[in-house]
Design an enzyme around this catalytic site. Structure first.
Site, PDB file in Angstrom:
ATOM      1  N   SER A  63       0.821  -1.213   0.000  1.00 36.95           N
ATOM      2  CA  SER A  63       0.000   0.000   0.000  1.00 36.95           C
ATOM      3  C   SER A  63       0.855   1.263   0.000  1.00 36.95           C
ATOM      4  CB  SER A  63      -0.924   0.018   1.223  1.00 36.95           C
ATOM      5  OG  SER A  63      -1.936  -0.937   1.063  1.00 36.95           O
ATOM      6  N   SER A 104      -4.254   2.104   2.864  1.00 36.09           N
ATOM      7  CA  SER A 104      -4.116   0.731   3.367  1.00 36.09           C
ATOM      8  C   SER A 104      -5.146  -0.111   2.644  1.00 36.09           C
ATOM      9  CB  SER A 104      -4.351   0.672   4.882  1.00 36.09           C
ATOM     10  OG  SER A 104      -4.494  -0.679   5.273  1.00 36.09           O
ATOM     11  N   THR A 109      -4.248  -2.356   8.745  1.00 33.05           N
ATOM     12  CA  THR A 109      -2.819  -2.428   9.090  1.00 33.05           C
ATOM     13  C   THR A 109      -2.523  -1.490  10.261  1.00 33.05           C
ATOM     14  OG1 THR A 109      -2.328  -3.010   6.828  1.00 33.05           O
ATOM     15  CG2 THR A 109      -0.492  -2.144   8.109  1.00 33.05           C
ATOM     16  N   ARG A 156      -0.611  -5.932  -3.157  1.00 31.85           N
ATOM     17  CA  ARG A 156       0.357  -5.552  -4.203  1.00 31.85           C
ATOM     18  C   ARG A 156      -0.244  -5.640  -5.595  1.00 31.85           C
ATOM     19  NH1 ARG A 156       1.137 -10.489  -2.219  1.00 31.85           N
ATOM     20  NH2 ARG A 156       1.922 -12.242  -3.457  1.00 31.85           N
ATOM     21  N   GLU A 241       7.790 -11.065  -2.463  1.00 31.76           N
ATOM     22  CA  GLU A 241       6.463 -11.593  -2.150  1.00 31.76           C
ATOM     23  C   GLU A 241       5.954 -12.605  -3.178  1.00 31.76           C
ATOM     24  OE1 GLU A 241       3.589  -8.803  -0.418  1.00 31.76           O
ATOM     25  OE2 GLU A 241       5.172  -7.303  -0.454  1.00 31.76           O
ATOM     26  N   HIS A 257      28.364   5.454  -4.319  1.00 31.54           N
ATOM     27  CA  HIS A 257      29.137   5.959  -3.185  1.00 31.54           C
ATOM     28  C   HIS A 257      29.238   4.959  -2.045  1.00 31.54           C
ATOM     29  CE1 HIS A 257      29.375   9.873  -5.146  1.00 31.54           C
ATOM     30  NE2 HIS A 257      28.161   9.558  -5.588  1.00 31.54           N
ATOM     31  N   LYS A 351       1.376 -10.787  11.306  1.00 33.38           N
ATOM     32  CA  LYS A 351       0.251  -9.918  11.688  1.00 33.38           C
ATOM     33  C   LYS A 351      -0.599 -10.614  12.750  1.00 33.38           C
ATOM     34  CE  LYS A 351      -0.103  -6.984   7.579  1.00 33.38           C
ATOM     35  NZ  LYS A 351      -0.859  -6.533   6.431  1.00 33.38           N
TER      36      LYS A 351
HETATM   37  O1  PA5 Z   1       1.928  -7.024   0.009  1.00 38.27           O
HETATM   38  C1  PA5 Z   1       1.441  -7.191   1.123  1.00 38.27           C
HETATM   39  O2  PA5 Z   1       0.579  -8.058   1.379  1.00 38.27           O
HETATM   40  C2  PA5 Z   1       1.916  -6.325   2.257  1.00 38.27           C
HETATM   41  O3  PA5 Z   1       3.065  -5.621   1.922  1.00 38.27           O
HETATM   42  C3  PA5 Z   1       0.777  -5.373   2.673  1.00 38.27           C
HETATM   43  O4  PA5 Z   1       0.526  -4.459   1.651  1.00 38.27           O
HETATM   44  C4  PA5 Z   1       1.165  -4.665   3.973  1.00 38.27           C
HETATM   45  O5  PA5 Z   1       1.319  -5.612   4.991  1.00 38.27           O
HETATM   46  C5  PA5 Z   1       0.152  -3.630   4.397  1.00 38.27           C
HETATM   47  O6  PA5 Z   1      -1.146  -4.139   4.376  1.00 38.27           O
HETATM   48  P1  PA5 Z   1      -2.284  -3.259   3.686  1.00 38.27           P
HETATM   49  O7  PA5 Z   1      -1.811  -3.086   2.277  1.00 38.27           O
HETATM   50  O8  PA5 Z   1      -3.517  -4.052   3.757  1.00 38.27           O
HETATM   51  O9  PA5 Z   1      -2.335  -1.986   4.445  1.00 38.27           O
END
Ligand code: PA5
Length: 375
Positions: A63, A104, A109, A156, A241, A257, A351
């Site tokens: 997000s 989010s 989150t 994502r 991921e 650098h 989580k």
């Molecule tokens: O790709 C993912 O699942 C994570 O990076 C989430 O995006 C992250 O944990 C945050 O959650 P959310 O996008 O629901 O706020």
């Protein structure tokens, strides 16, 4: 004697489907459609805030990447600074004239809810983008303007829905321009990129499959520059991921650098990495020389090197199409590794375990005490 020829898993659609159980590949294939829908959705946005003196995008992971891209896009245009806040608290300067975009996808989150709470307490001008969850529940209760995006995707994969509204908001505030034109070009280019890298296209003619095969077995390190800073970051995150591999990103000129010295005496270690240089036909001369000198210096180290030449004319078309290429590469790498790209079990477990600490509940109790700042 007959020799057995092994078909690459990337050329076997049934095999791809068996590995990519939850069809992450479809999100890449459908990205152009999702961007188009996101543009339509963002047309609904109405905003009644005065021009801010600074902007903060608060979010995490999938997000937050939209905020990074927004920052890169706006860097050459916006008269105010933009910071991406990936933490519980906002920076000390956040105040009534700060525009805070809380993004989010799940709306649940912990860090993003806490940043939302902080922004409300500081009376910032807040806007939320989410598919629902606690964030939108409180945005509604507290009269905070927000956009509800379609639910049911991995965060994502929802990046079209999370990024486009941010660009549109900044354009509506008169802080950036060229968004509609850039998105128009991007939509056409994304269709092309999606066709070029489709699962049906053989590796020989499919840049994403070919890069995934080249990288397979090594740790990818992605080097970006300028508008490709956040793009490099996104590639790294997608390798993590989707393909479930460690990955790294760096940006020119800063990597000149420090990073380059790391390869100096890497010896056999270097062979475990693949460096991916994001290139642009119209990259500035100073960047071009740096990339070329860096490549030559690193060659001695022995890491595999790859170049990805970006496409498009406008900044947005270039950025979004390069992201889509990276998305495809990461999914194909997952297929080669035999891992399902969609689940992110370690994030889920983390989580869940954090949920047991009661911190999220505490943030929610604090949110419950708030009164609307604006009517
Ligand atoms: O790709 C993912 O699942 C994570 O990076 C989430 O995006 C992250 O944990 C945050 O959650 P959310 O996008 O629901 O706020």
């Amino acid at each position: 004697m007959t020799l057995k020829t092994h078909k690459s898993p990337l050329e076997d659609i049934e095999q791809i489907k068996r590995i990519d159980k939850s069809t992450m590949l479809q999100f890449s294939t459908k990205a152009p459609k999702h961007y188009r829908e996101a543009v339509r959705l963002a047309e609904k946005i109405v905003l009644d805030y005065e021009k801010p003196v600074n902007i903060i995008v608060a979010g995490m992971g999938g997000s937050a990447i939209g905020g990074e891209l927004l920052k890169d896009y706006a860097r050459s245009q916006a008269p105010v600074p933009i910071e991406v806040n990936k933490d519980y608290q906002l920076p000390a300067y956040a105040g009534q004239r700060t525009f805070v975009l809380v993004v989010s996808y799940s709306g649940d989150t912990e860090e993003s809810l806490s940043a939302f709470l902080d922004a409300q307490r500081r009376k910032c001008m807040v806007y939320c983008v989410s598919s629902g969850g606690t964030l939108l529940e409180f945005a509604e209760k507290l009269n905070v303007p927000h956009l509800r995006v379609p639910a049911g995707m991995p965060p994502r994969a929802a990046s079209p829905y999370l990024l486009v509204p941010q660009l549109v908001l900044l354009e509506k505030m008169g802080l950036v321009s060229g968004v509609s034109e850039g998105l128009n070009e991007a939509l056409k280019l994304l269709e092309k990129v999606s066709r070029e890298n489709a699962p049906e296209k053989h590796e020989e003619f499919n840049p994403a499959k070919s890069l995934a095969s080249g990288i397979n077995g090594s740790v990818p390190v992605v080097y970006g520059f300028g508008i490709y800073r956040g793009v490099a970051q996104r590639w790294k995150q997608q390798f993590n991921e989707n393909a479930k591999v460690p990955a790294k990103w760096e940006v020119f000129p800063e990597l000149n650098h420090n990073e380059i010295v790391g390869w100096e005496k890497a010896g056999a270690l270097a062979k475990r990495f693949s460096t991916v240089f994001l290139r642009d036909k119209s990259e500035p001369a100073e960047v071009r020389s740096r990339i070329e000198i860096t490549r030559a210096l690193m060659q001695a180290g022995g890491s595999k090197q790859f170049e990805v030449w970006t496409q498009g004319k406008s900044a947005l078309a270039k950025m979004l199409s390069t992201i889509l290429v990276g998305d495809f590469v990461s999914v194909y790498l997952a297929v080669l590794r035999g891992v399902d790209p969609t689940p992110v079990q370690t994030i889920v477990t983390l989580k869940h375990k954090l949920g047991e600490t009661g911190i999220r509940e505490k943030i929610i109790r604090e949110l419950e005490k708030l009164k609307p700042i604006r009517s």
